[in-house]
Design a protein around this motif. Structure first.
Motif, PDB file in Angstrom:
ATOM      1  N   GLY A 189     -22.529   7.706  17.444  1.00  0.00           N
ATOM      2  CA  GLY A 189     -21.656   8.409  18.425  1.00  0.00           C
ATOM      3  C   GLY A 189     -21.169   9.628  17.976  1.00  0.00           C
ATOM      4  N   ASP A 190     -20.174  10.094  18.801  1.00  0.00           N
ATOM      5  CA  ASP A 190     -19.632  11.481  18.718  1.00  0.00           C
ATOM      6  C   ASP A 190     -19.002  11.706  17.307  1.00  0.00           C
ATOM      7  OD1 ASP A 190     -18.954  11.748  22.170  1.00  0.00           O
ATOM      8  OD2 ASP A 190     -20.643  12.013  21.088  1.00  0.00           O
ATOM      9  N   SER A 191     -18.331  10.519  16.901  1.00  0.00           N
ATOM     10  CA  SER A 191     -17.633  10.504  15.520  1.00  0.00           C
ATOM     11  C   SER A 191     -18.403  10.379  14.442  1.00  0.00           C
ATOM     12  CB  SER A 191     -16.461   9.426  15.832  1.00  0.00           C
ATOM     13  OG  SER A 191     -17.205   8.197  15.735  1.00  0.00           O
ATOM     14  N   GLY A 192     -19.766  10.201  14.493  1.00  0.00           N
ATOM     15  CA  GLY A 192     -20.708  10.045  13.373  1.00  0.00           C
ATOM     16  C   GLY A 192     -20.800   8.415  12.907  1.00  0.00           C
ATOM     17  N   VAL A 193     -20.134   7.530  13.690  1.00  0.00           N
ATOM     18  CA  VAL A 193     -20.053   6.297  13.503  1.00  0.00           C
ATOM     19  C   VAL A 193     -21.309   5.531  14.212  1.00  0.00           C
ATOM     20  CG1 VAL A 193     -18.796   3.864  13.523  1.00  0.00           C
ATOM     21  CG2 VAL A 193     -17.664   5.951  13.362  1.00  0.00           C
ATOM     22  N   GLU A 194     -21.880   4.609  13.521  1.00  0.00           N
ATOM     23  CA  GLU A 194     -23.348   4.070  14.263  1.00  0.00           C
ATOM     24  C   GLU A 194     -22.647   3.127  15.173  1.00  0.00           C
ATOM     25  OE1 GLU A 194     -26.875   0.857  13.029  1.00  0.00           O
ATOM     26  OE2 GLU A 194     -25.739   1.983  11.584  1.00  0.00           O
ATOM     27  N   VAL A 195     -23.303   3.170  16.309  1.00  0.00           N
ATOM     28  CA  VAL A 195     -22.702   2.264  17.569  1.00  0.00           C
ATOM     29  C   VAL A 195     -23.872   1.524  18.098  1.00  0.00           C
ATOM     30  CG1 VAL A 195     -21.070   4.191  18.522  1.00  0.00           C
ATOM     31  CG2 VAL A 195     -23.517   4.303  19.257  1.00  0.00           C
ATOM     32  N   ALA A 196     -24.907   1.332  17.391  1.00  0.00           N
ATOM     33  CA  ALA A 196     -26.079   0.515  17.825  1.00  0.00           C
ATOM     34  C   ALA A 196     -25.513  -1.044  17.512  1.00  0.00           C
ATOM     35  CB  ALA A 196     -27.460   0.448  16.783  1.00  0.00           C
ATOM     36  N   TYR A 197     -25.219  -1.866  18.630  1.00  0.00           N
ATOM     37  CA  TYR A 197     -24.705  -3.156  18.744  1.00  0.00           C
ATOM     38  C   TYR A 197     -25.563  -4.246  17.870  1.00  0.00           C
ATOM     39  CZ  TYR A 197     -22.164  -7.128  19.408  1.00  0.00           C
ATOM     40  OH  TYR A 197     -21.352  -8.594  19.378  1.00  0.00           O
ATOM     41  N   ARG A 198     -24.818  -4.726  16.822  1.00  0.00           N
ATOM     42  CA  ARG A 198     -25.575  -5.708  15.868  1.00  0.00           C
ATOM     43  C   ARG A 198     -24.594  -7.119  16.103  1.00  0.00           C
ATOM     44  NH1 ARG A 198     -29.535  -3.891  12.970  1.00  0.00           N
ATOM     45  NH2 ARG A 198     -29.752  -1.541  12.731  1.00  0.00           N
ATOM     46  N   PHE A 199     -25.281  -8.428  16.307  1.00  0.00           N
ATOM     47  CA  PHE A 199     -24.722  -9.641  16.619  1.00  0.00           C
ATOM     48  C   PHE A 199     -23.885  -9.972  15.288  1.00  0.00           C
ATOM     49  CE2 PHE A 199     -28.443  -9.861  19.280  1.00  0.00           C
ATOM     50  CZ  PHE A 199     -27.881  -9.656  20.520  1.00  0.00           C
ATOM     51  N   GLN A 255      -0.966   8.846  14.335  1.00  0.00           N
ATOM     52  CA  GLN A 255      -1.609   9.044  15.586  1.00  0.00           C
ATOM     53  C   GLN A 255      -2.831   9.957  15.725  1.00  0.00           C
ATOM     54  OE1 GLN A 255       0.910   9.463  19.016  1.00  0.00           O
ATOM     55  NE2 GLN A 255       2.668   8.321  17.814  1.00  0.00           N
ATOM     56  N   SER A 256      -3.351  10.353  14.377  1.00  0.00           N
ATOM     57  CA  SER A 256      -4.370  11.477  14.504  1.00  0.00           C
ATOM     58  C   SER A 256      -5.714  10.784  14.097  1.00  0.00           C
ATOM     59  CB  SER A 256      -4.011  12.374  13.474  1.00  0.00           C
ATOM     60  OG  SER A 256      -3.822  12.302  12.455  1.00  0.00           O
ATOM     61  N   LYS A 257      -5.667   9.938  12.834  1.00  0.00           N
ATOM     62  CA  LYS A 257      -6.940   9.482  12.354  1.00  0.00           C
ATOM     63  C   LYS A 257      -6.738   8.012  12.171  1.00  0.00           C
ATOM     64  CE  LYS A 257      -9.782  12.948  12.323  1.00  0.00           C
ATOM     65  NZ  LYS A 257     -11.193  12.841  12.807  1.00  0.00           N
ATOM     66  N   PHE A 258      -7.795   7.225  12.073  1.00  0.00           N
ATOM     67  CA  PHE A 258      -7.651   5.750  12.188  1.00  0.00           C
ATOM     68  C   PHE A 258      -8.753   5.321  11.042  1.00  0.00           C
ATOM     69  CE2 PHE A 258      -6.445   7.491  16.398  1.00  0.00           C
ATOM     70  CZ  PHE A 258      -5.055   7.181  16.261  1.00  0.00           C
ATOM     71  N   GLU A 259      -8.475   4.010  10.852  1.00  0.00           N
ATOM     72  CA  GLU A 259      -9.585   3.336  10.022  1.00  0.00           C
ATOM     73  C   GLU A 259     -10.329   2.538  10.955  1.00  0.00           C
ATOM     74  OE1 GLU A 259      -8.261   1.371   6.484  1.00  0.00           O
ATOM     75  OE2 GLU A 259      -7.140   3.027   5.780  1.00  0.00           O
ATOM     76  N   LEU A 260     -11.761   2.522  10.698  1.00  0.00           N
ATOM     77  CA  LEU A 260     -12.511   1.493  11.493  1.00  0.00           C
ATOM     78  C   LEU A 260     -13.195   0.777  10.497  1.00  0.00           C
ATOM     79  CD1 LEU A 260     -13.987   2.149  15.121  1.00  0.00           C
ATOM     80  CD2 LEU A 260     -15.614   1.016  13.095  1.00  0.00           C
ATOM     81  N   VAL A 295     -11.841   7.457  11.886  1.00  0.00           N
ATOM     82  CA  VAL A 295     -12.282   8.054  13.512  1.00  0.00           C
ATOM     83  C   VAL A 295     -10.853   8.571  14.079  1.00  0.00           C
ATOM     84  CG1 VAL A 295     -14.072   6.394  13.661  1.00  0.00           C
ATOM     85  CG2 VAL A 295     -11.905   5.855  14.350  1.00  0.00           C
ATOM     86  N   ASP A 296     -11.425   9.135  15.320  1.00  0.00           N
ATOM     87  CA  ASP A 296     -10.365   9.610  16.126  1.00  0.00           C
ATOM     88  C   ASP A 296     -10.352   8.847  17.375  1.00  0.00           C
ATOM     89  OD1 ASP A 296     -12.350  10.315  18.008  1.00  0.00           O
ATOM     90  OD2 ASP A 296     -12.278  12.427  17.248  1.00  0.00           O
ATOM     91  N   VAL A 297      -9.345   8.976  18.197  1.00  0.00           N
ATOM     92  CA  VAL A 297      -9.172   8.264  19.484  1.00  0.00           C
ATOM     93  C   VAL A 297     -10.425   8.183  20.486  1.00  0.00           C
ATOM     94  CG1 VAL A 297      -6.574   8.596  19.650  1.00  0.00           C
ATOM     95  CG2 VAL A 297      -7.967  10.188  20.695  1.00  0.00           C
ATOM     96  N   ASN A 298     -11.239   8.950  20.441  1.00  0.00           N
ATOM     97  CA  ASN A 298     -12.544   9.012  21.223  1.00  0.00           C
ATOM     98  C   ASN A 298     -13.387   7.825  20.571  1.00  0.00           C
ATOM     99  OD1 ASN A 298     -11.100  10.700  23.093  1.00  0.00           O
ATOM    100  ND2 ASN A 298     -11.462  12.386  21.662  1.00  0.00           N
ATOM    101  N   ALA A 299     -13.592   7.536  19.449  1.00  0.00           N
ATOM    102  CA  ALA A 299     -14.507   7.061  18.907  1.00  0.00           C
ATOM    103  C   ALA A 299     -14.595   5.562  19.623  1.00  0.00           C
ATOM    104  CB  ALA A 299     -14.262   6.312  17.515  1.00  0.00           C
ATOM    105  N   THR A 300     -16.206   5.267  19.731  1.00  0.00           N
ATOM    106  CA  THR A 300     -16.347   3.917  20.567  1.00  0.00           C
ATOM    107  C   THR A 300     -16.127   2.627  19.753  1.00  0.00           C
ATOM    108  OG1 THR A 300     -18.389   5.253  21.669  1.00  0.00           O
ATOM    109  CG2 THR A 300     -18.367   2.595  21.716  1.00  0.00           C
ATOM    110  N   LYS A 306      -7.604   0.030  12.406  1.00  0.00           N
ATOM    111  CA  LYS A 306      -6.234  -0.075  11.671  1.00  0.00           C
ATOM    112  C   LYS A 306      -5.320   1.083  11.657  1.00  0.00           C
ATOM    113  CE  LYS A 306      -4.178  -0.964   7.102  1.00  0.00           C
ATOM    114  NZ  LYS A 306      -4.405  -1.300   5.828  1.00  0.00           N
ATOM    115  N   VAL A 307      -4.293   1.145  12.221  1.00  0.00           N
ATOM    116  CA  VAL A 307      -3.413   2.418  12.618  1.00  0.00           C
ATOM    117  C   VAL A 307      -2.444   2.195  11.627  1.00  0.00           C
ATOM    118  CG1 VAL A 307      -1.895   3.471  14.331  1.00  0.00           C
ATOM    119  CG2 VAL A 307      -3.675   2.130  15.034  1.00  0.00           C
TER     120      VAL A 307
END
Length: 201
Positions: free
Chosen positions: A45-55, A166-171, A182-187, A195-196
């Motif tokens: 994704g845009d944030s660099g986080v892998e977005v391929a869905y895994r069960f 409100q700027s960066k969050f833990e995912l 990640v930021d608010v636009n991350a998938t 975590k906020v």
């Protein structure tokens, strides 16, 4: 006549750099597009986080095996990450993509002698929930909705508290609980933990 020839020659000289610039721009656009397509193919994704869905545990699936009604049906990934399928017994689903799970079931059906050339189709009936924790109005679990972002998730969880950063969050994602900023636009994907954190005054 000579004036016309001079003008035409001048215009030709001007057009060459413009054509070269256009060609370079098109090549650059092709390069950018190729890079974007590669990123999508890799599930990034845009944030660099892998977005391929895994069960994961809690996902409900509809599995159809063509010309084999015995195994076709609705199943849920249990707390151990497995599916209990007719004929095949326990099949590990946790951490696999839809394509990988389909291929695994097809391979098991071939290897165990049930079918020569099985064809498996899988649909997701219900995704497992995601979680929002920390400095939000209503921390807890929420049903997943396709296309959701971190900002949408926080809004569902009652918005920020006055202490929230409100700027960066833990995912936290995946069976290995990979933690990223990640930021608010991350998938957001099913099973994600957002975590906020509290801000420092």
């Amino acid at each position: 006549m000579r004036i016309v020839v001079v003008i035409l020659s001048f215009l030709t000289c001007l057009s060459l750099p413009l054509q070269q610039a256009a060609a370079q721009t098109a090549a650059s656009a092709d390069t950018v597009l190729a890079g974007a397509e590669a990123g999508v193919a890799q599930g990034v994704g845009d944030s660099g986080v892998e977005v391929a869905y895994r069960f994961g545990s809690g996902d409900k699936l509809r599995i159809r095996v063509y010309n084999e009604d015995t195994i076709s049906g609705d199943y849920e990934v249990d707390s151990t990450g497995n599916l209990s399928l007719q004929l095949l017994g326990q099949v590990k689903a946790v951490g696999l993509t839809l394509t990988e799970l389909s291929a695994l079931i097809e391979r098991r059906l071939r290897e165990e002698g049930y079918m020569i050339a099985p064809k498996v189709a899988i649909d997701v009936l219900n995704y497992r929930p995601f979680y929002v924790l920390g400095e939000v109005g209503k921390p807890g679990s929420y049903p997943y909705v396709a296309g959701m972002t971190v900002l949408n998730a926080i809004a569902l969880a009652g918005g920020y508290t006055y202490r929230a950063k409100q700027s960066k969050f833990e995912l936290i994602r995946g069976p290995d609980n990979k933690k990223v900023s990640v930021d608010v636009n991350a998938t957001v994907l099913p099973g994600d933990i957002i975590k906020v954190n509290e801000r420092f005054f």
